[in-house]
Design a protein around this motif. Structure first.
Motif, PDB file in Angstrom:
ATOM      1  N   SER A 111       7.018  -5.544  -8.659  1.00 31.59           N
ATOM      2  CA  SER A 111       5.770  -5.514  -9.419  1.00 31.59           C
ATOM      3  C   SER A 111       5.361  -6.938  -9.766  1.00 31.59           C
ATOM      4  CB  SER A 111       5.953  -4.696 -10.704  1.00 31.59           C
ATOM      5  OG  SER A 111       6.837  -5.369 -11.596  1.00 31.59           O
ATOM      6  N   GLU A 112       4.327  -7.077 -10.580  1.00 27.03           N
ATOM      7  CA  GLU A 112       3.876  -8.410 -10.976  1.00 27.03           C
ATOM      8  C   GLU A 112       4.955  -9.164 -11.739  1.00 27.03           C
ATOM      9  OE1 GLU A 112       2.314  -5.618 -11.453  1.00 27.03           O
ATOM     10  OE2 GLU A 112       0.300  -5.731 -10.586  1.00 27.03           O
ATOM     11  N   THR A 113       5.840  -8.429 -12.410  1.00 26.13           N
ATOM     12  CA  THR A 113       6.879  -9.061 -13.231  1.00 26.13           C
ATOM     13  C   THR A 113       8.275  -8.903 -12.653  1.00 26.13           C
ATOM     14  OG1 THR A 113       7.063  -7.055 -14.571  1.00 26.13           O
ATOM     15  CG2 THR A 113       5.517  -8.750 -15.331  1.00 26.13           C
ATOM     16  N   LEU A 114       8.390  -8.293 -11.465  1.00 26.46           N
ATOM     17  CA  LEU A 114       9.707  -8.038 -10.871  1.00 26.46           C
ATOM     18  C   LEU A 114       9.671  -8.438  -9.409  1.00 26.46           C
ATOM     19  CD1 LEU A 114      12.336  -6.705 -12.049  1.00 26.46           C
ATOM     20  CD2 LEU A 114      11.658  -4.629 -10.838  1.00 26.46           C
ATOM     21  N   PHE A 156       5.875   3.929   7.088  1.00 22.90           N
ATOM     22  CA  PHE A 156       4.486   4.185   6.699  1.00 22.90           C
ATOM     23  C   PHE A 156       4.348   3.964   5.200  1.00 22.90           C
ATOM     24  CE2 PHE A 156       1.609   7.249   4.663  1.00 22.90           C
ATOM     25  CZ  PHE A 156       0.391   6.833   5.193  1.00 22.90           C
ATOM     26  N   PHE A 157       3.226   3.379   4.780  1.00 31.09           N
ATOM     27  CA  PHE A 157       2.896   3.310   3.368  1.00 31.09           C
ATOM     28  C   PHE A 157       1.393   3.132   3.233  1.00 31.09           C
ATOM     29  CE2 PHE A 157       3.873  -1.119   4.571  1.00 31.09           C
ATOM     30  CZ  PHE A 157       2.724  -1.778   4.147  1.00 31.09           C
ATOM     31  N   THR A 158       0.889   3.383   2.045  1.00 27.75           N
ATOM     32  CA  THR A 158      -0.490   3.068   1.699  1.00 27.75           C
ATOM     33  C   THR A 158      -0.466   2.156   0.487  1.00 27.75           C
ATOM     34  OG1 THR A 158      -0.824   4.865   0.108  1.00 27.75           O
ATOM     35  CG2 THR A 158      -1.139   5.393   2.445  1.00 27.75           C
ATOM     36  N   LYS A 159      -1.599   1.680   0.114  1.00 31.58           N
ATOM     37  CA  LYS A 159      -1.686   0.773  -1.034  1.00 31.58           C
ATOM     38  C   LYS A 159      -1.272   1.446  -2.333  1.00 31.58           C
ATOM     39  CE  LYS A 159      -6.580   1.800  -1.801  1.00 31.58           C
ATOM     40  NZ  LYS A 159      -7.948   1.257  -1.874  1.00 31.58           N
ATOM     41  N   ASP A 160      -1.254   2.783  -2.358  1.00 32.51           N
ATOM     42  CA  ASP A 160      -0.906   3.515  -3.572  1.00 32.51           C
ATOM     43  C   ASP A 160       0.602   3.675  -3.766  1.00 32.51           C
ATOM     44  OD1 ASP A 160      -3.658   3.961  -4.142  1.00 32.51           O
ATOM     45  OD2 ASP A 160      -3.662   5.634  -2.704  1.00 32.51           O
ATOM     46  N   PHE A 161       1.389   3.248  -2.791  1.00 32.70           N
ATOM     47  CA  PHE A 161       2.837   3.452  -2.881  1.00 32.70           C
ATOM     48  C   PHE A 161       3.476   2.618  -3.983  1.00 32.70           C
ATOM     49  CE2 PHE A 161       4.633   5.589   1.142  1.00 32.70           C
ATOM     50  CZ  PHE A 161       3.568   6.470   1.201  1.00 32.70           C
ATOM     51  N   TYR A 165       2.780  -3.006  -2.357  1.00 37.46           N
ATOM     52  CA  TYR A 165       2.013  -2.553  -1.197  1.00 37.46           C
ATOM     53  C   TYR A 165       0.510  -2.615  -1.454  1.00 37.46           C
ATOM     54  CZ  TYR A 165       6.323  -0.899   1.004  1.00 37.46           C
ATOM     55  OH  TYR A 165       7.560  -0.835   1.592  1.00 37.46           O
ATOM     56  N   ARG A 166       0.100  -2.440  -2.697  1.00 41.03           N
ATOM     57  CA  ARG A 166      -1.317  -2.586  -3.034  1.00 41.03           C
ATOM     58  C   ARG A 166      -1.778  -4.022  -2.783  1.00 41.03           C
ATOM     59  NH1 ARG A 166      -1.487  -2.305  -8.878  1.00 41.03           N
ATOM     60  NH2 ARG A 166      -0.994  -4.520  -8.639  1.00 41.03           N
ATOM     61  N   ASP A 167      -0.977  -4.964  -3.283  1.00 43.34           N
ATOM     62  CA  ASP A 167      -1.349  -6.371  -3.122  1.00 43.34           C
ATOM     63  C   ASP A 167      -1.261  -6.800  -1.662  1.00 43.34           C
ATOM     64  OD1 ASP A 167      -1.730  -6.480  -5.834  1.00 43.34           O
ATOM     65  OD2 ASP A 167       0.214  -7.412  -6.274  1.00 43.34           O
ATOM     66  N   TYR A 168      -0.238  -6.345  -0.958  1.00 42.20           N
ATOM     67  CA  TYR A 168      -0.076  -6.734   0.444  1.00 42.20           C
ATOM     68  C   TYR A 168      -1.237  -6.196   1.279  1.00 42.20           C
ATOM     69  CZ  TYR A 168       2.229  -7.902   4.816  1.00 42.20           C
ATOM     70  OH  TYR A 168       2.515  -8.450   6.045  1.00 42.20           O
ATOM     71  N   SER A 169      -1.618  -4.952   1.024  1.00 44.89           N
ATOM     72  CA  SER A 169      -2.730  -4.359   1.775  1.00 44.89           C
ATOM     73  C   SER A 169      -4.035  -5.092   1.493  1.00 44.89           C
ATOM     74  CB  SER A 169      -2.871  -2.879   1.405  1.00 44.89           C
ATOM     75  OG  SER A 169      -1.699  -2.153   1.754  1.00 44.89           O
ATOM     76  N   ARG A 170      -4.244  -5.487   0.252  1.00 45.23           N
ATOM     77  CA  ARG A 170      -5.475  -6.195  -0.098  1.00 45.23           C
ATOM     78  C   ARG A 170      -5.542  -7.569   0.574  1.00 45.23           C
ATOM     79  NH1 ARG A 170      -4.862  -6.284  -5.263  1.00 45.23           N
ATOM     80  NH2 ARG A 170      -4.211  -8.460  -5.476  1.00 45.23           N
TER      81      ARG A 170
END
Length: 403
Positions: A111-114, A156-161, A165-170
């Motif tokens: 996460s942002e802190t981990l 497989f993953f989506t940004k919601d995982f 993954y959200r940041d990487y997809s963006r």
């Protein structure tokens, strides 16, 4: 054929080489962590969660996987990761497991802190502290406890995982979904190799997990080539939700040392592509290839029954044919919480269902230790395996078990 008592199964030294950290929390710990982190669960008591999420049986794979949304959500802190890792080791040791290889997808927990390193350090410290405590108090004539960590990339993953993954997809919005998934896998491989080389964290292997059908292992070939250059071991979830061709890719494209599940290894009717050989010959040669190279299959009986609607009874499980073909196999739990199982339960199921002799059982135990991705130098591994097998023989004699 000899009968193996529950006490004997409990007493013999065992390994679990395929156990997911985020699928193996104590249910009470999940509730505690959810309360502490503000994560909302469908129920806040064990009975409620067993009824709504963590069941004895599931309708399909999607229902089976639903619980991971809650477990990963509560694991995004150092303290949580330390606690569940420590408890997992202790729970396994309580049922005679001497060696544990814990796997998880770090990118689901970051996460942002981990950071990646934060995740790996917390898990390693929890496992290390549990191991060291147990080894300080074990009798000198018993084999030592130990562990390894396997990092999982996702097919497989989506940004919601996860936040990662959200940041990487963006950041890769102009890449195709396949490029994004392959890229994240390669980033994980780089991180694992670097941390293995520059820390004492007991990272021993790399894995590929997640949705199998439609997401081929070959998309991750670059990642596996990189971890091989970093002298890491390789395992792949394959043949769990797809057929022999998935296993073929795992052992040829990714050079897997072990196969996770391998349930559909013998299913000729699941072959989708055309080959020079007929399907029967293709499967026969694949099985022979795996057998000759002692590519060990990490068998998860309960999990397979829960995620495979077509598998009507355990007697139909391909484990029977694996035994007949003399494959290197070892029993594993997959997910202790989600499957509501333990390693002793898995051995009880196997011994009650399949024609397993005392010799077969000892071989399964030996394969677990010999084909482990042991962290320490090979001479030390040989001495450790020898001590384990000597201990097994001593327990067998005490229970009157003869090969």
């Amino acid at each position: 054929m000899q009968y193996f008592t529950d006490d004997f199964i409990q007493a013999i030294p065992k390994t679990d080489l395929h156990v997911h950290l985020d699928g193996s929390l104590r249910i009470g710990t999940l509730i505690d962590l959810a309360k502490a982190s503000g994560v909302s669960l469908p129920a806040m008591d064990e009975a409620g969660l067993r009824k709504t999420v963590f069941k004895d049986s599931y309708q399909n794979l999607e229902e089976y996987l639903a619980g991971f949304a809650y477990t990963t959500a509560v694991l995004r802190s150092r303290d949580a990761l330390y606690r569940v890792s420590y408890e997992l080791f202790m729970d396994n040791a309580a049922e005679g497991v001497r060696y544990l290889e814990v796997r998880f997808a770090p990118q689901l927990l970051m996460s942002e802190t981990l950071s990646f390193q934060d995740v790996m350090e917390a898990v390693d410290q929890g496992l290390r502290d549990a191991r060291d405590k147990l080894n300080r108090h074990r009798p000198s004539n018993e084999p030592a406890y130990d562990y390894g960590i396997i990092a999982c990339a996702m097919r497989f993953f989506t940004k919601d995982f996860s936040p990662y993954y959200r940041d990487y997809s963006r950041m890769h919005e102009f890449s195709s979904p396949t490029e994004i998934i392959s890229g994240a896998s390669l980033e994980l491989a780089k991180a694992v190799v670097q941390l293995r080389a520059h820390s004492s964290i007991q990272i021993v292997g790399f894995d590929l997990a997640g949705a199998e059908y439609g997401y081929p292992a070959s998309d991750h070939q670059a990642s596996y080539e990189l971890v091989e250059k970093g002298f890491l071991h390789k395992t792949v979830h394959a043949g769990e939700a797809f057929g022999p061709e998935s296993i073929f890719q795992a052992v040829t494209k990714l050079q897997a040392d072990r196969i996770g599940h391998g349930l559909h290894l013998f299913d000729v009717d699941l072959i989708r592509s055309s080959h020079e050989q007929d399907p029967e010959t293709y499967v026969k040669e694949l099985v022979n290839y795996i057998a000759n190279r002692r590519i060990t299959v990490e068998v998860c009986l309960t999990s397979n029954m829960q995620t495979t609607p077509d598998l009507k009874s355990l007697e139909q499980h391909s484990f029977r044919r694996m035994l007949e073909q003399k494959l290197s196999v070892t029993l594993c739990t997959d997910n202790r919480l989600v499957s509501n199982t333990s390693l002793c339960k898995e051995y009880r199921l196997a011994l009650d269902t399949f024609p397993i002799t005392a010799h077969d059982l000892k071989n399964m135990i030996a394969y677990g230790f010999k084909r482990s991705f042991y962290y320490h130098p090979y001479p030390q591994k040989r001495a450790w395996v020898r001590s384990v097998l000597d201990y097994y023989d001593r327990i067998a004699r005490q229970f009157g078990i003869r090969e």
